[in-house]
Every structure is written in C-alpha cells, then in structure tokens.
Write a protein that holds these residues in place. Structure first.
Motif, PDB file in Angstrom:
ATOM      1  N   THR A  24       9.254  17.963  70.952  1.00 36.11           N
ATOM      2  CA  THR A  24       7.906  18.499  71.129  1.00 36.11           C
ATOM      3  C   THR A  24       7.939  19.644  72.135  1.00 36.11           C
ATOM      4  O   THR A  24       8.457  19.486  73.252  1.00 36.11           O
ATOM      5  CB  THR A  24       6.940  17.418  71.646  1.00 36.11           C
ATOM      6  N   LEU A  25       7.379  20.778  71.749  1.00 32.45           N
ATOM      7  CA  LEU A  25       7.174  21.886  72.678  1.00 32.45           C
ATOM      8  C   LEU A  25       5.746  21.763  73.186  1.00 32.45           C
ATOM      9  O   LEU A  25       4.787  21.919  72.424  1.00 32.45           O
ATOM     10  CB  LEU A  25       7.397  23.233  71.976  1.00 32.45           C
ATOM     11  N   LEU A  26       5.604  21.460  74.471  1.00 36.56           N
ATOM     12  CA  LEU A  26       4.304  21.155  75.065  1.00 36.56           C
ATOM     13  C   LEU A  26       3.835  22.318  75.928  1.00 36.56           C
ATOM     14  O   LEU A  26       4.421  22.604  76.973  1.00 36.56           O
ATOM     15  CB  LEU A  26       4.394  19.877  75.899  1.00 36.56           C
ATOM     16  N   ASP A  27       2.788  22.988  75.494  1.00 35.44           N
ATOM     17  CA  ASP A  27       2.207  24.129  76.208  1.00 35.44           C
ATOM     18  C   ASP A  27       1.111  23.605  77.124  1.00 35.44           C
ATOM     19  O   ASP A  27       0.103  23.054  76.663  1.00 35.44           O
ATOM     20  CB  ASP A  27       1.636  25.121  75.195  1.00 35.44           C
ATOM     21  N   VAL A  28       1.274  23.784  78.444  1.00 31.73           N
ATOM     22  CA  VAL A  28       0.345  23.179  79.408  1.00 31.73           C
ATOM     23  C   VAL A  28      -0.570  24.215  80.064  1.00 31.73           C
ATOM     24  O   VAL A  28      -1.184  23.953  81.090  1.00 31.73           O
ATOM     25  CB  VAL A  28       1.107  22.381  80.488  1.00 31.73           C
ATOM     26  N   ARG A  29      -0.686  25.380  79.456  1.00 36.42           N
ATOM     27  CA  ARG A  29      -1.571  26.403  80.005  1.00 36.42           C
ATOM     28  C   ARG A  29      -3.041  26.038  79.775  1.00 36.42           C
ATOM     29  O   ARG A  29      -3.382  25.098  79.047  1.00 36.42           O
ATOM     30  CB  ARG A  29      -1.269  27.759  79.354  1.00 36.42           C
ATOM     31  N   ASP A  30      -3.921  26.828  80.365  1.00 28.49           N
ATOM     32  CA  ASP A  30      -5.348  26.661  80.157  1.00 28.49           C
ATOM     33  C   ASP A  30      -5.697  26.972  78.703  1.00 28.49           C
ATOM     34  O   ASP A  30      -4.993  27.719  78.017  1.00 28.49           O
ATOM     35  CB  ASP A  30      -6.108  27.608  81.102  1.00 28.49           C
ATOM     36  N   ILE A  31      -6.829  26.433  78.249  1.00 26.63           N
ATOM     37  CA  ILE A  31      -7.230  26.606  76.856  1.00 26.63           C
ATOM     38  C   ILE A  31      -7.430  28.073  76.491  1.00 26.63           C
ATOM     39  O   ILE A  31      -7.102  28.499  75.372  1.00 26.63           O
ATOM     40  CB  ILE A  31      -8.515  25.792  76.537  1.00 26.63           C
ATOM     41  N   ASP A  32      -7.950  28.889  77.419  1.00 28.22           N
ATOM     42  CA  ASP A  32      -8.151  30.307  77.113  1.00 28.22           C
ATOM     43  C   ASP A  32      -6.817  31.016  76.908  1.00 28.22           C
ATOM     44  O   ASP A  32      -6.687  31.880  76.022  1.00 28.22           O
ATOM     45  CB  ASP A  32      -8.942  30.987  78.225  1.00 28.22           C
ATOM     46  N   GLU A  33      -5.819  30.685  77.722  1.00 29.95           N
ATOM     47  CA  GLU A  33      -4.492  31.271  77.543  1.00 29.95           C
ATOM     48  C   GLU A  33      -3.896  30.858  76.200  1.00 29.95           C
ATOM     49  O   GLU A  33      -3.299  31.669  75.491  1.00 29.95           O
ATOM     50  CB  GLU A  33      -3.561  30.816  78.667  1.00 29.95           C
ATOM     51  N   TRP A  34      -4.048  29.582  75.873  1.00 30.87           N
ATOM     52  CA  TRP A  34      -3.535  29.056  74.602  1.00 30.87           C
ATOM     53  C   TRP A  34      -4.170  29.769  73.417  1.00 30.87           C
ATOM     54  O   TRP A  34      -3.491  30.178  72.470  1.00 30.87           O
ATOM     55  CB  TRP A  34      -3.801  27.554  74.554  1.00 30.87           C
ATOM     56  N   THR A  35      -5.492  29.934  73.471  1.00 32.41           N
ATOM     57  CA  THR A  35      -6.210  30.548  72.356  1.00 32.41           C
ATOM     58  C   THR A  35      -5.804  32.000  72.164  1.00 32.41           C
ATOM     59  O   THR A  35      -5.731  32.500  71.033  1.00 32.41           O
ATOM     60  CB  THR A  35      -7.728  30.438  72.587  1.00 32.41           C
ATOM     61  N   GLU A  36      -5.503  32.690  73.254  1.00 36.52           N
ATOM     62  CA  GLU A  36      -5.104  34.090  73.167  1.00 36.52           C
ATOM     63  C   GLU A  36      -3.750  34.258  72.486  1.00 36.52           C
ATOM     64  O   GLU A  36      -3.456  35.311  71.918  1.00 36.52           O
ATOM     65  CB  GLU A  36      -5.059  34.711  74.564  1.00 36.52           C
ATOM     66  N   ALA A  79      -1.692  20.723  75.795  1.00 39.03           N
ATOM     67  CA  ALA A  79      -2.349  19.771  76.694  1.00 39.03           C
ATOM     68  C   ALA A  79      -2.349  20.398  78.072  1.00 39.03           C
ATOM     69  O   ALA A  79      -1.279  20.657  78.643  1.00 39.03           O
ATOM     70  CB  ALA A  79      -1.635  18.422  76.725  1.00 39.03           C
ATOM     71  N   TYR A  80      -3.523  20.698  78.606  1.00 35.96           N
ATOM     72  CA  TYR A  80      -3.609  21.341  79.916  1.00 35.96           C
ATOM     73  C   TYR A  80      -2.907  20.478  80.969  1.00 35.96           C
ATOM     74  O   TYR A  80      -3.027  19.253  80.981  1.00 35.96           O
ATOM     75  CB  TYR A  80      -5.072  21.562  80.297  1.00 35.96           C
ATOM     76  N   VAL A  81      -2.172  21.139  81.868  1.00 35.54           N
ATOM     77  CA  VAL A  81      -1.357  20.439  82.859  1.00 35.54           C
ATOM     78  C   VAL A  81      -2.162  19.404  83.653  1.00 35.54           C
ATOM     79  O   VAL A  81      -1.681  18.292  83.911  1.00 35.54           O
ATOM     80  CB  VAL A  81      -0.671  21.464  83.805  1.00 35.54           C
ATOM     81  N   GLY A  82      -3.386  19.731  84.020  1.00 33.91           N
ATOM     82  CA  GLY A  82      -4.183  18.803  84.813  1.00 33.91           C
ATOM     83  C   GLY A  82      -4.665  17.603  84.023  1.00 33.91           C
ATOM     84  O   GLY A  82      -4.975  16.558  84.608  1.00 33.91           O
ATOM     85  N   ARG A  83      -4.723  17.716  82.717  1.00 33.50           N
ATOM     86  CA  ARG A  83      -5.258  16.636  81.885  1.00 33.50           C
ATOM     87  C   ARG A  83      -4.170  15.740  81.282  1.00 33.50           C
ATOM     88  O   ARG A  83      -4.474  14.860  80.474  1.00 33.50           O
ATOM     89  CB  ARG A  83      -6.131  17.217  80.776  1.00 33.50           C
ATOM     90  N   LEU A  84      -2.941  15.923  81.702  1.00 30.99           N
ATOM     91  CA  LEU A  84      -1.875  15.075  81.181  1.00 30.99           C
ATOM     92  C   LEU A  84      -2.137  13.583  81.397  1.00 30.99           C
ATOM     93  O   LEU A  84      -1.860  12.776  80.508  1.00 30.99           O
ATOM     94  CB  LEU A  84      -0.532  15.470  81.804  1.00 30.99           C
ATOM     95  N   PRO A  85      -2.655  13.163  82.558  1.00 31.88           N
ATOM     96  CA  PRO A  85      -2.911  11.728  82.721  1.00 31.88           C
ATOM     97  C   PRO A  85      -3.856  11.163  81.660  1.00 31.88           C
ATOM     98  O   PRO A  85      -3.755   9.986  81.311  1.00 31.88           O
ATOM     99  CB  PRO A  85      -3.532  11.637  84.125  1.00 31.88           C
TER     100      PRO A  85
END
Length: 457
Positions: free
Chosen positions: A369-381, A390-396
């Motif tokens: 799995t390649l897990l991108d932990v950037r913010d949603i706006d960065e991901w969408t761009e 999965a945003y880094v802060g929301r991993l839990p």
C-alpha cells in the motif's frame, strides 16, 4: 511609541506588545508570558491592558496568567460560548488607553462569535488609524476559517464578510497585525511574511476580491483540520490557565526508566535521526512539528517521556507542549546512541526512493500500500495513481482501513509528515513500514505521473 511582535514557532502564533510613555498593552499573549514582562521592563513600561481578539482554539491563552503577574485588565469581546470570568467585556466602539495610545474595539464576528479587532489611533494624523490588530479575521494573504459552527456555516461566513468590510473601511494606510502567520491551522493561504497593509490586502488578498455571495460559497467549501486537542483548548481558555506552564529542562531518564514508562514516548529529534534509530514504540514528533501533530496523537492527561538530542531540545519541546496544554512531561532521555551500543534494542525506519516506488507500482502484487498522508487539498490537486489517502493526523481514526499484513510506504510532500505517520504506524502494530524519501517532490521530478480529484482517498 514601541511595538514588538512575539512569535511562537510551530503554532505560527503572533502576539504583540505596544506602548508609550511608560504604559503598555499586550494583544493575544501566549501562555509562557514572561517575555512580555521582560519587554515592558526593558522599555520602562508597565503593562496596563491585555486585549484578546477571540477565544483561542489552537493554543492556551496567557491572558489570565499575565493579568495575575502584572495587575493588568483583560478585555474580551461579547458573545463568548461561556462566561469568561477573568476578563471584562469590551464592545464595539469602546476604547482602551495606555499613555497617549488609544485602541478602538471593532466587533468582527465570523471566525468566532466573540471575535474583536483593535484599531490603533494616530492622534497626530487626520487620516485615520495607523494600524489594526486583526486577530484571526484578516491575515496576510488570507482570511480566517469559519468552520467552527458547522450548523451555521453560511451565517458565520457572511458575518466574516461583513466584518472584513469594517476592517477595509479603516483605510489603505493601516498596517495589519494578524494573530497568525504562514503555517497556522487557522488559514491555508497565508503569505510567508508577517506584515501588510489594508491597501495591499484590498488589492492582492484573493478572498477580498469576492462579492458576498461568492465569498460565502468559497468559505463554506473549504477543508480545515480540527485536531482533537482544540476542544481542550476551548475549555481551558474559558476557565483560564492557572499558570504559565512547564518551563526549564525536564528531569533526565535512564534507559531502564524509559523501558518501565507506562505512557507515550515521544521522539523530538529530527526525522532523519528517528529513521536511523529510535526507541521501540516511540512516536516521531520533531520539535518543529510538535505543535501541529501532538494534539492528534496524545491524550491531554498523558504522562510523556521525551527522547531528545540534549537537554536544550527537551526544554524547548516541553515549552511547546505546554503551549497546547500538555503539561505532564515526566523526563527526557538523550542516551539512545550509548544505549544501543550497549545492546539495547532499537527500531529503525527504512526509506525508499522514487525508483523503488515506481518498481513496486509496476509489480502490482497486491501486498503493498502506498499511503499518502498529505492534507485533502494537496491530495486533490495531484496524487500518484493507485495511492490511498489518509491524513497524517487522522491515522488513529482511519488505521482500520489499512491491512497490517501488507507492506506500507508512507508519503507526503517531502517525507517529514510521512515519517511522523510511519512512526505512529510502527508504534501501533504495523511492522512492515517504510518512508518514500522526497515523496511527492521526488515523484514529480522523476516520474511526473499524477492524477487529480478524489482518486483512492
């Protein structure tokens, strides 16, 4: 007259002290507030007023502590969510004075209902106010977030639009003094400088180019993160902090004490040091990233042991944790190299480059799995096709989406947040984890293949 900015790194929080003729005013003080007393003393001034622009969500206010230290009066705007016993209510049009200084209060709701701005009067000029403390209403290059009242999203966005018109009416000559700079969670488009004027913002701030309807639509479509510790900050800032928080260097710990510690072990060294060797089960939260991510991973009452390079780094980490309400630092350990040389087990975090990530994608074996932990706006761009978001802060909250039996490679924009995320995964049962060194920057420069939109997030 003097005006000095006090910046709290990590939080990108800006507070101010200004004074003249032996009296001074402090605006939005941080919790470790001895610095304002020292500045006032060096200027031969006494702090007589403390102004709060709003209820802080991202840090502990130092206003009640500074008031106890100096005898100054704290002023807070109307309409707080709960009564603030340690402050006097100041309303639109009222003013406070310090020597020849006069600051006018302007009700500017939108970011919060109790938000105030304070305009600095220039008594020697017929051309209006010389500057304005804009709090979280107007930033350099952006305006405040309006998502703290999700059930009234359009209402508060419209309130902020109207509040900004009040600030624009102060005149193009007025210098703006915001409560945050670039890097704060209170806005996403701030310029990387801490000075501007109403005139410059009128011409260049993208949000100030919009009509009311378009502004409301734009604000209600924004995405902002809301770390769990924000709720604790709101509670603390209503009750008022009792003291200036932990200070100085915490007690040193032995390796045996760290091993016996029943609580989080937080590694505050740089990410490359954590990658090379770290205490098994520790979290990677470098000093410069503590303010951004500790509130996602740590419980408010947790007793923390730090892994640091030295006592100075541990002291700075303790200070920064105290600014966001984490006061229980039991000690620090700086003997990782010695301990590992003596046979102590340690963890390490492998890194891979763009070529290896490309090879794994081509192989497509279904065990990675390649897990991108950037913010949603960065991901969408733009993101790498096939990656999972999965945003880094929301991993839990989102880790149950991941298969611990699969190899996971974390990535972000450069590799720093990816290392934070990988550290959390390793500490929580994910054994086969590595970090994409250089992450999106390296991918774009070597591969270029990205897609935009929702993708696999």
């Amino acid at each position: 007259m003097f005006l000095e900015t006090v910046k709290s790194e990590g939080l990108a929080h800006l507070s101010y002290i200004l004074g003249a003729d032996g009296e001074a005013v402090v605006v939005d003080p941080r919790r470790d507030c001895e610095v304002y007393v020292e500045i006032a003393r060096s200027r031969g001034a006494r702090i007589v007023h403390i102004l709060e622009t709003h209820r802080n969500e991202d840090l502990v206010s130092g206003a009640p502590v500074l008031a106890k230290m100096t005898g100054a009066t704290v002023h807070h705007g109307p309409n707080p969510e709960a009564p603030i016993a340690w402050a006097q209510t100041i309303r639109d049009g009222e003013a406070v004075e310090a020597g020849p200084l006069r600051l006018h209060a302007i009700e500017t709701p939108g970011h919060t209902y109790d938000h105030m701005a304070y305009a600095i009067e220039d008594r020697d000029s017929p051309h209006g106010h010389v500057g304005v403390f804009t709090g979280d209403a107007l930033f350099v290059g952006d305006v405040g977030r309006t998502d703290f009242y999700p059930d009234e999203a359009e209402k508060v966005a419209a309130l902020l639009f109207d509040s900004l018109q009040k600030l624009l009416a102060l005149g193009d000559q007025a210098i703006i003094y915001p409560a945050h700079g670039a890097g704060s969670v209170c806005g996403s488009g701030m310029a990387d400088r801490e000075f501007s004027t109403i005139g410059h913002e009128r011409l260049n701030n993208p949000r100030l180019q919009l009509d009311r309807q378009t502004f409301v639509r734009a604000k209600t479509s924004e995405h902002h993160q809301y770390p769990p510790y924000f709720r604790a900050m709101e509670r603390i800032n209503i009750a008022g902090a009792a003291d200036s928080g932990p200070a100085g260097t915490p007690a040193p710990c032995t390796a045996a004490a760290v091993a016996a510690h029943d609580g989080p072990v937080v590694d505050v060294r740089p990410v490359n040091a954590f990658q090379g060797a770290h205490w098994p089960g520790s979290l990677c939260l470098p000093v410069g990233m503590l303010s951004a991510f500790a509130g996602w991973y740590l419980e408010a009452e947790a007793e923390i042991v730090l892994v640091a390079d030295d006592g100075g780094q541990a002291a700075e980490a303790t200070r920064r944790l105290g600014r966001i309400g984490f006061d229980r630092v039991a000690g620090y350990f700086d003997g990782l190299v010695t301990a590992t040389a003596g046979g102590q087990a340690f963890g390490h975090l492998p890194v891979v480059g763009a070529a290896e990530v490309a090879r794994r994608r081509r192989r497509n074996a279904g065990d990675w799995t390649l897990l991108d932990v950037r913010d949603i706006d960065e991901w969408t761009e733009g993101h790498i096709p096939g990656a999972v978001h999965a945003y880094v802060g929301r991993l839990p909250d989102q880790a149950d989406r991941l298969d611990p039996e699969r190899r996971i490679t974390t990535m972000c924009a450069s590799g720093a947040r990816a290392t934070v995320a990988a550290g959390w995964l390793k500490a929580n049962g994910f054994e086969d984890v590595d970090v994409f060194l250089g992450s999106m920057g390296a991918w774009r420069s070597r591969q270029g293949e990205v897609e935009s939109g929702p993708g696999g997030g």
